[in-house]
Design a protein around this motif. Structure first.
Motif, PDB file in Angstrom:
ATOM      1  N   UNK A 101      -0.799  -0.710 -11.385  1.00  0.00           N
ATOM      2  CA  UNK A 101      -1.710  -0.447 -10.273  1.00  0.00           C
ATOM      3  C   UNK A 101      -1.120  -0.947  -8.968  1.00  0.00           C
ATOM      4  N   UNK A 102      -0.537  -2.110  -9.039  1.00  0.00           N
ATOM      5  CA  UNK A 102       0.046  -2.679  -7.828  1.00  0.00           C
ATOM      6  C   UNK A 102       1.108  -1.762  -7.265  1.00  0.00           C
ATOM      7  N   UNK A 103       1.991  -1.318  -8.120  1.00  0.00           N
ATOM      8  CA  UNK A 103       3.077  -0.495  -7.584  1.00  0.00           C
ATOM      9  C   UNK A 103       2.537   0.821  -7.062  1.00  0.00           C
ATOM     10  N   UNK A 104       1.502   1.315  -7.729  1.00  0.00           N
ATOM     11  CA  UNK A 104       0.888   2.545  -7.240  1.00  0.00           C
ATOM     12  C   UNK A 104       0.317   2.353  -5.838  1.00  0.00           C
ATOM     13  N   UNK A 105      -0.489   1.313  -5.722  1.00  0.00           N
ATOM     14  CA  UNK A 105      -1.136   1.067  -4.429  1.00  0.00           C
ATOM     15  C   UNK A 105      -0.093   0.838  -3.352  1.00  0.00           C
ATOM     16  N   UNK A 106       0.887   0.038  -3.697  1.00  0.00           N
ATOM     17  CA  UNK A 106       1.870  -0.297  -2.675  1.00  0.00           C
ATOM     18  C   UNK A 106       2.667   0.932  -2.271  1.00  0.00           C
ATOM     19  N   UNK A 107       2.939   1.774  -3.229  1.00  0.00           N
ATOM     20  CA  UNK A 107       3.685   2.970  -2.879  1.00  0.00           C
ATOM     21  C   UNK A 107       2.855   3.899  -2.004  1.00  0.00           C
ATOM     22  N   UNK A 108       1.585   3.983  -2.320  1.00  0.00           N
ATOM     23  CA  UNK A 108       0.756   4.899  -1.551  1.00  0.00           C
ATOM     24  C   UNK A 108       0.385   4.331  -0.194  1.00  0.00           C
ATOM     25  N   UNK A 109      -0.009   3.070  -0.207  1.00  0.00           N
ATOM     26  CA  UNK A 109      -0.569   2.542   1.027  1.00  0.00           C
ATOM     27  C   UNK A 109       0.488   1.993   1.957  1.00  0.00           C
ATOM     28  N   UNK A 110       1.425   1.261   1.374  1.00  0.00           N
ATOM     29  CA  UNK A 110       2.438   0.689   2.248  1.00  0.00           C
ATOM     30  C   UNK A 110       3.709   1.533   2.235  1.00  0.00           C
TER      31      UNK A 110
ATOM     32  N   UNK B  32      21.960   4.364   0.705  1.00  0.00           N
ATOM     33  CA  UNK B  32      20.938   5.294   0.244  1.00  0.00           C
ATOM     34  C   UNK B  32      19.703   5.196   1.127  1.00  0.00           C
ATOM     35  N   UNK B  33      19.293   3.971   1.414  1.00  0.00           N
ATOM     36  CA  UNK B  33      18.118   3.796   2.244  1.00  0.00           C
ATOM     37  C   UNK B  33      18.393   4.288   3.653  1.00  0.00           C
ATOM     38  N   UNK B  34      19.635   4.169   4.055  1.00  0.00           N
ATOM     39  CA  UNK B  34      20.004   4.635   5.382  1.00  0.00           C
ATOM     40  C   UNK B  34      19.816   6.132   5.529  1.00  0.00           C
ATOM     41  N   UNK B  35      19.943   6.846   4.421  1.00  0.00           N
ATOM     42  CA  UNK B  35      19.809   8.294   4.483  1.00  0.00           C
ATOM     43  C   UNK B  35      18.374   8.703   4.744  1.00  0.00           C
ATOM     44  N   UNK B  36      17.492   7.837   4.363  1.00  0.00           N
ATOM     45  CA  UNK B  36      16.082   8.183   4.522  1.00  0.00           C
ATOM     46  C   UNK B  36      15.574   7.509   5.782  1.00  0.00           C
ATOM     47  N   UNK B  37      14.956   8.278   6.624  1.00  0.00           N
ATOM     48  CA  UNK B  37      14.621   7.737   7.938  1.00  0.00           C
ATOM     49  C   UNK B  37      13.606   6.584   7.871  1.00  0.00           C
ATOM     50  N   UNK B  38      12.633   6.708   6.997  1.00  0.00           N
ATOM     51  CA  UNK B  38      11.591   5.673   7.004  1.00  0.00           C
ATOM     52  C   UNK B  38      12.187   4.334   6.620  1.00  0.00           C
ATOM     53  N   UNK B  39      11.798   3.352   7.342  1.00  0.00           N
ATOM     54  CA  UNK B  39      12.281   2.027   6.965  1.00  0.00           C
ATOM     55  C   UNK B  39      11.151   1.233   6.379  1.00  0.00           C
ATOM     56  N   UNK B  40      11.157   1.145   5.083  1.00  0.00           N
ATOM     57  CA  UNK B  40      10.034   0.482   4.458  1.00  0.00           C
ATOM     58  C   UNK B  40      10.495  -0.593   3.506  1.00  0.00           C
ATOM     59  N   UNK B  41       9.496  -1.336   3.067  1.00  0.00           N
ATOM     60  CA  UNK B  41       9.806  -2.460   2.197  1.00  0.00           C
ATOM     61  C   UNK B  41      10.365  -1.989   0.859  1.00  0.00           C
TER      62      UNK B  41
END
Lengths: 544, 693
Positions: free
Chosen positions: B140-149, B208-217
């Motif tokens: 649940x945590x990973x779900x919420x965090x992926x969706x919300x944050x 890899x993260x650099x390829x994706x514009x969003x900078x997230x946790x």
């Protein structure tokens, strides 16, 4: 000291020990009552008698325990709970007299009983009249609750009592008309106030230490049995060895086993048929997301195979429900987990190959593969607790496998302690439903009987390394060398079959032919390479 | 015949394989056929879903006399009802974690703003000892965090982390794989300049993260952080913190004990690079309580469980496993047992399926003890006509449907009473216990109910006021967790009475206060004055009843009225007194116990020591084994064995045959861990297991 007498009386009465014990058990109530009644008189006697009568039946089974000195040392501790109701007694017990009195009064219950039973008077009994009188005086005093200013009289009475006790002891020792038990009681009483014959007693002690019988008493509770069998220094075994016995070889074992007919075959089959009746139930449990685990004595491999057949027959559509059977007991395959996973993957889709890598990676890709297909796999695992599967990594992978909703997991467990394999999280991801499946059928392939027994006996196994050794060698070789070995063995077997009729002793295969075949199967390209490969097997070409 | 022989052969051959696909139909064209078939089957599948697959899992009961239809309806009822219950349980589970989830999510979302530089924001989640339910929480945590944050979450278990390299590989692999599912595959092995990365190089992740514009946790969740090797954990944390300037990491730690203990396991420098907060999760016991209310005591629960089973289940939860998934599974198993083995179970919940009743069913119905009792009471009450009517099958069915439908009323009545009962704070037994007792024995005027009435009697005015208010509130609001609707409209006279009493008490209290004395009843503790007198060096205790004022008397009257009413209302019969309770009551703990708490060792020992329970033979060697001491001489045990089995006896065996049996048994004992090799003496073995311990 005191108990000695008691024992004698018991013998005299020719009552069984147990019955007297039963009576003794009834006594505390009486004594307890009297304690309450007379407690205030300031006599410690009664209260301590109570203790001793307790100690007597605390260890009713074990004579040794009864006589142990520790018993005598501890009464005060034990006294406390029984003392509790009358607080005044607690202070009394700490007076120095308590200990002295103890010896005196212990005997009273049995003596009273003795007179009541009206047994035939004997020499000893008559001789003891003074003693009895003094004892009675003591009791009466206690009962009447006379205050302690008559202490002088009392002391005299006590004196008489004690001296007669000593006399009796001497008589006992000299007379020797009593059983071994009695003397042991005497010896075990180290706190005897009597100063006499210490040395004598000790001398006797050496002579009469109780012989421990090698057979423990029957029907001991399990924990007692454990301690009996684990007595320090008790592990005496004979020096016999099996040297006179010709140990079995593999050939003989299997040869004889083939001819052996189990007299219980019918029973075993009947047992099997009972288990077979619950196949639909297991299938139902599997379909509800549980895993089934069968335990109990006997090999469950055949049963599970039947279950696989049952499942197979009931599956309406074989393409989206397949059954994979895994034999956990196969030894020496380090890669067995990989094998299992790749076989499952093949069952899902024969064309797909799992990504090579660690089992975790494989598991992940297997999951991916499964979610892409609409398929149910029933995994039937024989001997989940077999030695090769006992490593922790294996079980967690298996648990993950079992937790997958597309996997129906059935396994069998042979050892009694298999549940220790899993912690609570593994157990809950397995979500096992356990069934007792005692089959009594012999473990044929699961065990390597002869090697196991020889190892158990510390003998060298006849086969060097056994299966493990072969597998080890094979694993360390190149693919081509392995293939060549395969080819060679195949050829040799064929020739052996052919020559079985004729009297060929050492069947040979033709060098040229093997080489040609090897080239055909792309095992080697040149004769040079062929020879190098063959050297791995330490065959010189001349042998061929 | 020939084919079966071939199967046997294949079976013998296969026993040496590590694994194989079971396919008795022959393996000639094994590789091609399944693929072909699948094309056909996919079309089939859409039309006839798993039901065909499972249809055979139930069996016809009544020795096969049960009709297919009845069996099917049994199965369907089971599936339908369980899925409802299951859904309710899962929504409960989801709800319970909701607040924690929100807190954690908001903490991590805001973390970058308030975390000091070069520290990794970390959330410590105190999960308690219940490892098994951590899975759901972290999912649940990973779900919420992926969706919300919109963070990337990697869940690590101690099992995954054998060494640092493996952990890094898993982290990188998981993140990259997740992102690549929706697009073309990223090649994580090469960087932009064509250099190859090792698969555990965080540089790869960085690019890899650099390829994706969003900078997230990038959130790394350590599910069972105590089980990780502490040095490995320290290494990992310090490594990741050195990458913090390039990759925004955050941690989640599942902590079973306490943060302090966890901290003590890490090196100081590691601890300093963490910046975190602590979050609590609802503990198992309260979740179990909730599940109990929704799944078992709920007014819509289709079947009820008796106190035997439930008591067992709850006790095991409390004392041994304390795992919620296990609890749910046990419940499910109880459902399964009921529907699988009870031929009448398809009548649940309200007898609407009575059309499928067969003559055999009706016979069973007539034989049910509860039915017989009901008829007997009817006869005793001179209702012979009604009783006679039941000879008619149709009337019987009518009666059956009627009594099944009465069950719901019964449940609601009982739950209402229990709510009133538990609203009293002086009663401190748990709801589950009260429920079990009530559902089994009914609610009457005995046992703990006495205590209940007593406590009401003794209530102080303010307590009774509060209690009355609570009761009225409960009636007004019902209890959603139990599926109780408000029942204030159904019992207007009760409401009127209770509010009357409540008002009167309020009035009395204020009156009494005005006059300056405290209101009390005849029974309240303070009305008795404990008097101590010393008479002739003895302490005497005596109680005197203080004089009651008029106010007190009228208060006592009010309480009496209230009690009278409660005594009238609070009465319900136990489940066993309900006619046809066998249809919906399940209370057998044996399958549950056998299936979830196996005692393999006892079974084995029993099989070996008393084989005649199973067979008509004797396992001799084991008996000899039991008699030995801790060291076993193989030669002696063999000669003892041979003496019993050998040629000298009737139908004895020759030495070599006896020897193979001896060998086999020894090997089995070794495999089962009873003996092991001992080097103390030649041909000796050490004993490892004692029976019954």
């Amino acid at each position: 000291m005191v108990r000695t007498k008691r024992q004698q009386q018991d013998i005299a009465e020719t009552t069984l020990r147990s019955s007297s014990r039963r009576r003794a058990r009834e006594e505390p109530e009486e004594t307890l009552e009297s304690t309450h009644l007379k407690g205030r008189s300031g006599r410690t006697g009664t209260s301590i008698r109570l203790d001793n009568s307790y100690s007597e039946y605390d260890f009713p089974l074990d004579d040794d325990a009864q006589a142990r000195p520790a018993e005598q040392e501890t009464p005060r501790k034990r006294a406390k709970p029984s003392m509790a109701p009358t607080p005044s007694l607690n202070s009394v017990i700490s007076t120095p007299r308590g200990r002295k009195n103890k010896g005196v009064n212990v005997v009273t219950p049995s003596r009273i009983r003795g007179t009541m039973n009206g047994e035939t008077p004997r020499r000893q009994r008559n001789d003891r009249s003074a003693r009895r009188k003094s004892a009675r005086a003591l009791i009466e005093k206690v009962v009447a609750g006379i205050s302690s200013d008559e202490e002088a009289d009392e002391d005299i009475a006590r004196e008489i009592y004690k001296s007669s006790e000593e006399d009796e002891l001497e008589e006992d020792a000299a007379g020797g008309h009593h059983g071994e038990e009695d003397t042991e009681e005497i010896l075990g009483e180290p706190t005897t106030p009597s100063g006499i014959s210490r040395g004598r007693m000790q001398a006797k002690k050496g002579a009469r230490t109780r012989k421990k019988s090698p057979t423990p008493p029957r029907d001991l509770p399990p924990h007692e049995l454990y301690f009996v069998q684990n007595r320090p220094g008790a592990a005496k075994t004979s020096n016999n060895t099996l040297s006179s016995l010709k140990l079995l070889t593999h050939e003989e074992y299997f040869f004889l086993l083939r001819d052996y007919k189990d007299p219980h075959e019918a029973d075993i089959e009947f047992l099997d048929s009972i288990h077979i009746q619950s196949f639909p139930q297991w299938a139902f449990e599997l379909s509800q997301g549980f895993s089934v685990c069968l335990y109990g004595y006997g090999s469950k491999r055949a049963l599970l195979h039947k279950f696989a057949k049952h499942m197979y027959d009931t599956i309406p559509n074989h393409s989206n429900h397949r059954i994979v059977i895994v034999n956990g007991y196969i030894r020496a395959n380090m890669s067995s987990l990989r094998d299992i996973l790749s076989i499952i993957a093949r069952a899902i889709d024969p064309k797909q190959k799992l990504a090579a890598g660690g089992p975790f990676v494989m598991m992940e890709s297997l999951k991916g593969l499964m979610s892409a297909h609409d398929i149910t796999i029933t995994v039937i695992l024989n001997s989940i607790d077999a030695a090769p599967l006992r490593r922790p990594g294996f079980q967690s992978i298996l648990a993950r496998l079992a937790a997958n909703p597309q996997i129906q997991f059935v396994c069998s467990a042979d050892t009694p302690d298999f549940t220790l394999l899993w912690d609570s999280s593994l157990r809950s991801s397995f979500s096992f439903v356990f069934h007792d499946c005692t089959t009594f059928s012999p473990f044929t392939t699961e065990l390597d009987v002869v090697d196991d027994v020889h190892e158990l006996l510390g003998r060298k196994a006849r086969r060097v390394g056994g299966k493990e050794g072969v597998a080890y060698v094979l694993r360390s070789l190149t693919e081509n060398a392995r293939n060549l070995y395969c080819l060679l063995v195949g050829e040799v077997l064929v020739t052996m079959d052919d020559e079985a009729d004729s009297l060929g002793e050492n069947p040979g295969v033709e060098y040229r032919m093997v080489y040609n075949k090897a080239v055909e199967e792309f095992i080697c390209s040149s004769e040079m390479a062929f020879r190098t490969l063959l050297k791995e097997w330490a065959f010189s070409p001349q042998n061929l | 015949m020939a084919s079966s022989e071939r199967i046997e052969e294949a079976y013998e051959e296969n026993q040496h394989h590590a694994a194989y696909i079971f396919d008795p139909s022959g393996d000639a064209d094994d590789t091609t056929r399944p693929a072909k078939r699948r094309k056909v089957s996919k079309r089939l599948d859409e039309s006839e879903t798993p039901s065909t697959n499972r249809s055979s899992s139930f069996q016809c009961l009544l020795q096969g006399a049960e009709s297919k239809q009845a069996m099917k309806s049994r199965q369907e009822t089971f599936e339908k009802l369980w899925s409802v219950v299951d859904f309710r349980i899962h929504s409960i589970l989801r709800e319970t974690n909701q607040s924690t989830l929100q807190e954690v999510a908001s903490f991590l979302q805001n973390a970058p703003d308030h975390t000091p530089a070069s520290k990794i924001p970390s959330a410590f989640i105190i999960t308690g000892p219940n490892i098994a339910s951590q899975g759901l929480l972290f999912e649940q945590l990973s779900e919420t965090l992926q969706n919300e944050a919109s963070a990337r979450v990697v869940r690590l278990r101690s099992g995954d982390a054998s060494n640092l390299r493996a952990v890094l590989r898993k982290i990188i692999h998981d993140i990259v794989l997740r992102d690549s599912t929706d697009g073309d595959e990223f090649d994580l092995t090469t960087s932009k300049d064509g250099r190859k990365f090792l698969n555990y190089d965080l540089e790869a992740l960085h690019t890899h993260l650099g390829l994706i514009p969003r900078h997230n946790l990038v959130i790394i969740a350590f599910q069972d952080s105590e089980a990780f090797d502490s040095s490995l954990l320290s290494d990992l944390i310090s490594l990741l913190s050195s990458w913090l300037d390039r990759i925004p990491f955050a941690f989640l730690f599942g902590v079973a004990t306490s943060v302090e203990l966890f901290e003590a396991r890490l090196s100081k420098s590691t601890c300093q690079s963490l910046y975190g907060d602590q979050f609590d999760v609802e503990q198992t016991a309260s979740i179990i309580d909730k599940i109990f209310k929704t799944a078992i005591a709920h007014s819509e629960a289709p079947i009820s469980f008796g106190p035997n089973l439930m008591g067992n289940l709850l006790e095991r939860q409390r004392e041994q496993v304390a795992s919620i998934p296990d609890f749910i599974k046990s419940l499910k198993y109880a459902y399964m047992c009921h529907f699988y083995a009870n031929p009448l179970s398809f009548l649940v919940p309200d007898g609407l399926n009575s059309g499928t009743l067969q003559p055999e069913h009706i016979e069973i119905l007539r034989c049910l003890p509860s039915f017989r009792r009901a008829v007997e009471t009817a006869v005793e009450n001179k209702k012979t006509f009604e009783a006679k009517q039941l000879f008619d099958d149709n009337k019987l069915i009518e009666y059956l449907v009627d009594s099944l439908q009465k069950r719901r009323q019964w449940i609601i009545k009982m739950l209402r009473i229990l709510r009133i009962f538990t609203a009293n704070k002086a009663i401190n037994t748990s709801f589950a216990d009260v429920y079990m007792d009530a559902s089994c024995n009914g609610v009457g005027l005995s046992g703990q109910y006495d205590q209940f009435f007593d406590s009401i009697k003794r209530m102080e005015p303010c307590d009774s006021e509060g209690y009355l208010t609570r009761v009225l509130d409960t009636m007004r609001q019902g209890d959603r967790s139990l599926g109780l609707d408000p029942w204030i409209d159904e019992a207007p006279e009760t409401v009127a009475l209770l509010s009357d009493i409540l008002d009167a008490i309020k009035r009395l209290r204020s009156d009494a206060e005005d006059k300056g004395h405290v209101l009390r009843s005849k029974y309240s503790g303070q009305s008795k004055i404990l008097r101590t007198t010393v008479v002739a060096q003895k302490v005497q205790l005596s109680q005197d009843t203080a004089a009651l004022t008029d106010h007190d008397k009228s208060y006592t009257d009010l309480i009496h009225r209230f009690l009278e009413h409660l005594k009238d209302v609070m009465h319900v019969e136990g489940a066993y007194d309900m006619p046809f309770n066998e249809v919906w009551l399940y209370d057998s703990k044996t399958p549950y116990k056998d299936v979830f708490i196996p005692r393999p060792r006892n079974v084995l020992e029993r099989a070996l020591s008393r084989p005649h329970d199973y067979l008509g033979c004797s396992c001799l060697l084991y008996r000899l084994y039991l008699e030995t001491g801790s060291l076993i001489n193989a030669a002696d045990i063999w000669s003892a064995y041979y003496a019993v089995v050998g040629e000298d006896n009737e139908d004895g065996l020759d030495e070599r045959t006896a020897l193979i049996l001896f060998y086999r048994s020894m090997a089995e004992m070794k495999a089962m861990g009873f003996v092991k090799q001992s080097r103390k003496k030649a041909d000796h073995m050490a004993k490892l297991a004692w029976k019954g311990l």
